[in-house]
Design an enzyme around this catalytic site. Structure first.
Site, PDB file in Angstrom:
ATOM      1  N   ARG A  14      -3.139 -30.302 -34.363  1.00  0.00           N
ATOM      2  CA  ARG A  14      -2.295 -30.068 -35.533  1.00  0.00           C
ATOM      3  C   ARG A  14      -1.981 -31.618 -36.270  1.00  0.00           C
ATOM      4  O   ARG A  14      -1.540 -31.591 -37.603  1.00  0.00           O
ATOM      5  CB  ARG A  14      -1.280 -29.174 -35.734  1.00  0.00           C
ATOM      6  CG  ARG A  14      -2.029 -27.676 -35.915  1.00  0.00           C
ATOM      7  CD  ARG A  14      -0.740 -26.697 -35.800  1.00  0.00           C
ATOM      8  NE  ARG A  14      -0.192 -26.611 -34.386  1.00  0.00           N
ATOM      9  CZ  ARG A  14       0.770 -25.995 -34.256  1.00  0.00           C
ATOM     10  NH1 ARG A  14       1.586 -25.477 -35.247  1.00  0.00           N
ATOM     11  NH2 ARG A  14       1.025 -25.910 -32.862  1.00  0.00           N
ATOM     12  N   GLN A  75      -3.942 -35.625 -15.942  1.00  0.00           N
ATOM     13  CA  GLN A  75      -4.261 -34.035 -15.764  1.00  0.00           C
ATOM     14  C   GLN A  75      -5.582 -33.757 -16.482  1.00  0.00           C
ATOM     15  O   GLN A  75      -5.583 -33.832 -17.773  1.00  0.00           O
ATOM     16  CB  GLN A  75      -3.272 -33.218 -16.180  1.00  0.00           C
ATOM     17  CG  GLN A  75      -3.414 -31.750 -15.884  1.00  0.00           C
ATOM     18  CD  GLN A  75      -2.745 -30.816 -16.937  1.00  0.00           C
ATOM     19  OE1 GLN A  75      -2.178 -31.398 -18.066  1.00  0.00           O
ATOM     20  NE2 GLN A  75      -2.664 -29.632 -16.635  1.00  0.00           N
ATOM     21  N   THR A  81       0.946 -25.607 -18.239  1.00  0.00           N
ATOM     22  CA  THR A  81       2.044 -26.607 -17.961  1.00  0.00           C
ATOM     23  C   THR A  81       2.409 -26.238 -16.612  1.00  0.00           C
ATOM     24  O   THR A  81       2.879 -27.366 -16.034  1.00  0.00           O
ATOM     25  CB  THR A  81       3.199 -25.915 -18.835  1.00  0.00           C
ATOM     26  OG1 THR A  81       3.234 -24.210 -18.848  1.00  0.00           O
ATOM     27  CG2 THR A  81       3.390 -26.278 -20.175  1.00  0.00           C
ATOM     28  N   ASN A 172      12.616 -19.987 -24.239  1.00  0.00           N
ATOM     29  CA  ASN A 172      12.495 -21.112 -23.420  1.00  0.00           C
ATOM     30  C   ASN A 172      12.508 -22.444 -24.159  1.00  0.00           C
ATOM     31  O   ASN A 172      11.296 -22.666 -24.800  1.00  0.00           O
ATOM     32  CB  ASN A 172      11.369 -20.741 -22.426  1.00  0.00           C
ATOM     33  CG  ASN A 172      10.857 -22.009 -21.556  1.00  0.00           C
ATOM     34  OD1 ASN A 172      11.505 -22.712 -21.436  1.00  0.00           O
ATOM     35  ND2 ASN A 172       9.787 -21.895 -21.313  1.00  0.00           N
ATOM     36  N   ARG A 411      11.839 -80.693 -56.220  1.00  0.00           N
ATOM     37  CA  ARG A 411      11.392 -80.321 -57.342  1.00  0.00           C
ATOM     38  C   ARG A 411      11.211 -81.739 -58.454  1.00  0.00           C
ATOM     39  O   ARG A 411      11.748 -82.664 -58.215  1.00  0.00           O
ATOM     40  CB  ARG A 411      12.344 -79.228 -58.274  1.00  0.00           C
ATOM     41  CG  ARG A 411      13.578 -79.872 -58.590  1.00  0.00           C
ATOM     42  CD  ARG A 411      14.408 -78.935 -59.150  1.00  0.00           C
ATOM     43  NE  ARG A 411      15.522 -79.388 -59.578  1.00  0.00           N
ATOM     44  CZ  ARG A 411      16.906 -79.157 -59.097  1.00  0.00           C
ATOM     45  NH1 ARG A 411      16.563 -78.165 -58.056  1.00  0.00           N
ATOM     46  NH2 ARG A 411      18.012 -79.465 -59.430  1.00  0.00           N
TER      47      ARG A 411
HETATM   48  C1  UD1 Z   1       5.768 -23.654 -23.643  1.00  0.00           C
HETATM   49  C2  UD1 Z   1       6.218 -22.616 -22.784  1.00  0.00           C
HETATM   50  C3  UD1 Z   1       7.269 -21.877 -23.762  1.00  0.00           C
HETATM   51  C4  UD1 Z   1       8.193 -22.492 -24.380  1.00  0.00           C
HETATM   52  C5  UD1 Z   1       7.516 -23.878 -25.051  1.00  0.00           C
HETATM   53  C6  UD1 Z   1       8.841 -24.456 -25.625  1.00  0.00           C
HETATM   54  C7  UD1 Z   1       4.680 -22.404 -20.988  1.00  0.00           C
HETATM   55  C8  UD1 Z   1       3.767 -21.599 -20.386  1.00  0.00           C
HETATM   56  N1  UD1 Z   1       5.345 -22.112 -21.929  1.00  0.00           N
HETATM   57  O1  UD1 Z   1       4.936 -23.086 -24.465  1.00  0.00           O
HETATM   58  O2  UD1 Z   1       7.670 -20.815 -22.786  1.00  0.00           O
HETATM   59  O3  UD1 Z   1       8.872 -21.537 -25.144  1.00  0.00           O
HETATM   60  O4  UD1 Z   1       6.757 -24.740 -24.112  1.00  0.00           O
HETATM   61  O5  UD1 Z   1       8.272 -25.596 -26.393  1.00  0.00           O
HETATM   62  O6  UD1 Z   1       5.061 -23.336 -20.236  1.00  0.00           O
HETATM   63  N2  UD1 Z   1       0.911 -29.630 -21.530  1.00  0.00           N
HETATM   64  C9  UD1 Z   1       0.237 -30.692 -20.577  1.00  0.00           C
HETATM   65  N3  UD1 Z   1      -0.718 -29.962 -19.827  1.00  0.00           N
HETATM   66  C10 UD1 Z   1      -1.292 -28.568 -20.039  1.00  0.00           C
HETATM   67  C11 UD1 Z   1      -0.554 -27.747 -21.048  1.00  0.00           C
HETATM   68  C12 UD1 Z   1       0.401 -28.233 -21.690  1.00  0.00           C
HETATM   69  O7  UD1 Z   1       0.520 -31.448 -20.209  1.00  0.00           O
HETATM   70  O8  UD1 Z   1      -2.471 -28.211 -19.244  1.00  0.00           O
HETATM   71  C13 UD1 Z   1       2.114 -30.285 -22.094  1.00  0.00           C
HETATM   72  C14 UD1 Z   1       1.969 -30.209 -23.580  1.00  0.00           C
HETATM   73  O9  UD1 Z   1       1.212 -31.532 -24.015  1.00  0.00           O
HETATM   74  C15 UD1 Z   1       3.121 -30.202 -24.331  1.00  0.00           C
HETATM   75  C16 UD1 Z   1       4.093 -29.063 -23.097  1.00  0.00           C
HETATM   76  O10 UD1 Z   1       3.134 -29.230 -22.087  1.00  0.00           O
HETATM   77  O11 UD1 Z   1       3.991 -31.333 -24.309  1.00  0.00           O
HETATM   78  C17 UD1 Z   1       4.119 -27.836 -23.549  1.00  0.00           C
HETATM   79  O12 UD1 Z   1       2.796 -27.141 -23.750  1.00  0.00           O
HETATM   80  P1  UD1 Z   1       2.516 -26.417 -24.995  1.00  0.00           P
HETATM   81  O13 UD1 Z   1       1.071 -26.107 -25.059  1.00  0.00           O
HETATM   82  O14 UD1 Z   1       3.036 -27.060 -26.227  1.00  0.00           O
HETATM   83  O15 UD1 Z   1       3.139 -24.976 -24.591  1.00  0.00           O
HETATM   84  P2  UD1 Z   1       3.811 -23.844 -25.526  1.00  0.00           P
HETATM   85  O16 UD1 Z   1       2.450 -22.940 -25.795  1.00  0.00           O
HETATM   86  O17 UD1 Z   1       4.580 -24.498 -26.618  1.00  0.00           O
END
Ligand code: UD1
Ligand code: MG
Length: 425
Positions: A14, A75, A81, A172, A411
């Site tokens: 986004r 990764q 996460t 969270n 000047r």
């Molecule tokens: C995550 C949490 C959610 C929480 C929220 C807070 C999980 C499953 N959910 O959701 O409970 O309320 O954050 O903001 O953790 N990232 C990686 N690798 C991945 C996936 C994500 O490095 O494979 C990083 C993203 O770049 C980001 C962070 O992890 O910085 C969170 O990932 P995002 O996809 O934003 O999780 P949310 O759906 O927001």
């Protein structure tokens, strides 16, 4: 010492940008830099693992050139996460202490809160502590599900939540402190049988409870600290929140800021008491402004600026990488770059330090000693030194060092041709 894992592999679709999300900046510092600084400034965390994926090389280049205690781990593909955290396992084989996990896109988290969070974790003898927050509109966040005795049961993601769970307002925040020794096994046991088909870090809460570990939630008091960046609008809002926080700190410390709504001050700027900042100033980077100074209106400090007490930087004056001693004025329409300026100096309106040679691409220094007066519209062509007490006449183009107490004039003499206008009509 504690170690941290900072998740920053996500795409940030986004943002609609060529840049990876965590390299977008507030006051020219990348978002991930804010998180690393907040962590490093606790003084109790000695090593950070940054999980990178999308445009990993760019993030890695920034981290490597700015943070010697931080290592990027790739990764790919990004499976969630929980999977992201597991990238650090090979580097933590023999580690037995605490690990803090944060996200690279929440730049407003403070060192104070992290220290309080760690203290809570230790005081509770906790094995897994999650940071939570109470949101009126919890949409899109994982919900903290508590048992009837108020203990933390699990975290349920929005996409997996029942209607009852969606009504929970405790969310969270995405920051965790875990006892690595006891919790690292969880990462090889995580399953991806959920709505998003991802390995959720949040599942360690349930896992911990199943293993009878001590699982707790620390409720954040200032929700702005976990403001996450997903769009340019979020970035603008986060900049504003950070600016307001910084301005309030200075107001409390005795700085007059006439119009906080048009004043921008980077968090790394120190300002002494009884200094006044007039409206529409942009103060960027690391600076040290003394007491009783007057800055603006419409001044631009670009970083590495040190002003002693009673310095005046007036309207449309730009200053970068410059030290100015006390009681010196640069009140109007001036550029001072790569300069060392003494005390009791007057810089006339329109003065420019020509610090950059575009042919050689070399930047040079201008040195102005105490009690010097620079006439209006002068150009000081660096490298150049104006020795103590010297005066430069208006419109001076100064290409040589000027000795102490001399007057330098470049000047053309004024000529008055009597009746010239009449005779040419
Ligand atoms: C995550 C949490 C959610 C929480 C929220 C807070 C999980 C499953 N959910 O959701 O409970 O309320 O954050 O903001 O953790 N990232 C990686 N690798 C991945 C996936 C994500 O490095 O494979 C990083 C993203 O770049 C980001 C962070 O992890 O910085 C969170 O990932 P995002 O996809 O934003 O999780 P949310 O759906 O927001
Ligand atoms: Mg998120």
């Amino acid at each position: 010492m504690i170690k941290s894992i900072i998740l920053a592999a996500g795409k940030g679709t986004r943002m609609k940008s060529d840049l990876p999300k965590v390299l977008h900046t507030i006051f020219d510092k990348p978002l991930v830099g804010y998180v690393i600084d907040a962590v490093n400034n606790t003084g109790v965390i000695d090593e950070n693992f940054i999980i990178v994926g999308h445009q990993a090389e760019k993030v890695e280049e920034y981290v490597n050139s700015n943070y010697s205690n931080s290592k990027c781990l790739l990764q790919t593909p990004q499976l969630g996460t929980g999977h992201a955290v597991s990238m650090a396992i090979p580097y933590l084989k023999d580690f037995t202490g605490e690990i803090i996990i944060l996200c690279g896109d929440t730049p407003l988290i403070t060192t104070e809160t992290l220290l309080d969070f760690i203290k809570f974790h230790k005081d509770k003898n906790s094995d897994i502590t999650v940071m939570s927050a109470i949101f009126d509109n919890p949409t899109n966040y994982g919900r903290i599900i508590r048992n009837s005795d108020n203990s933390v049961n699990s975290i349920v993601e929005e996409k997996d939540a029942t209607e009852t769970q969606k009504a929970v307002k405790e969310i969270n925040a995405g920051i965790y402190c875990i006892n690595w020794d006891k919790v690292q096994a969880a990462f090889s046991e995580l399953k991806n049988n959920n709505a998003q088909g991802e390995y959720y870090l949040t599942d360690i809460i349930k896992w911990g409870n199943e293993k009878n570990l001590s699982v707790n939630a620390y409720i954040l008091s200032d929700n702005t600290e976990i403001y996450g960046i997903n769009s340019r609008a979020n970035l603008a809002e986060a900049s504003k929140i950070l600016n307001t926080r910084t301005i309030n700190k200075h107001l409390n410390n005795g700085v007059t800021i006439i119009d906080p709504s048009t004043t921008w001050i980077s968090p790394e700027t120190e300002i002494g008491s009884d200094t006044t900042i007039y409206p529409s100033c942009y103060i960027n980077g690391k600076n040290k402004i003394g007491s009783h100074c007057k800055i603006g209106p419409f001044a631009h400090l670009r970083g590495d600026v040190t002003l002693e007490d009673y310095v005046k930087i007036g309207n449309f004056v730009e200053v970068k990488k410059t030290t100015i001693k006390s009681h010196t004025n640069a009140c109007h329409l001036t550029y001072l770059g790569d300069s060392e300026i003494g005390a009791n100096v007057n810089i006339g309106a329109g003065t420019i330090t020509a610090n950059y040679n575009p042919l050689t691409k070399v930047k040079s220094k201008t040195i102005i000693k105490d009690n010097v007066k620079i006439g209006s519209n002068s150009v000081l062509v660096a490298p150049v030194t104006i020795e103590e007490g010297a005066n430069v006449g208006a419109v001076g183009v100064i290409t040589k060092n000027i000795p102490a107490w001399a007057l330098a004039i470049t000047r053309a003499p004024l000529r008055i041709l009597s009746d010239w206008v009449k005779n040419h009509n």
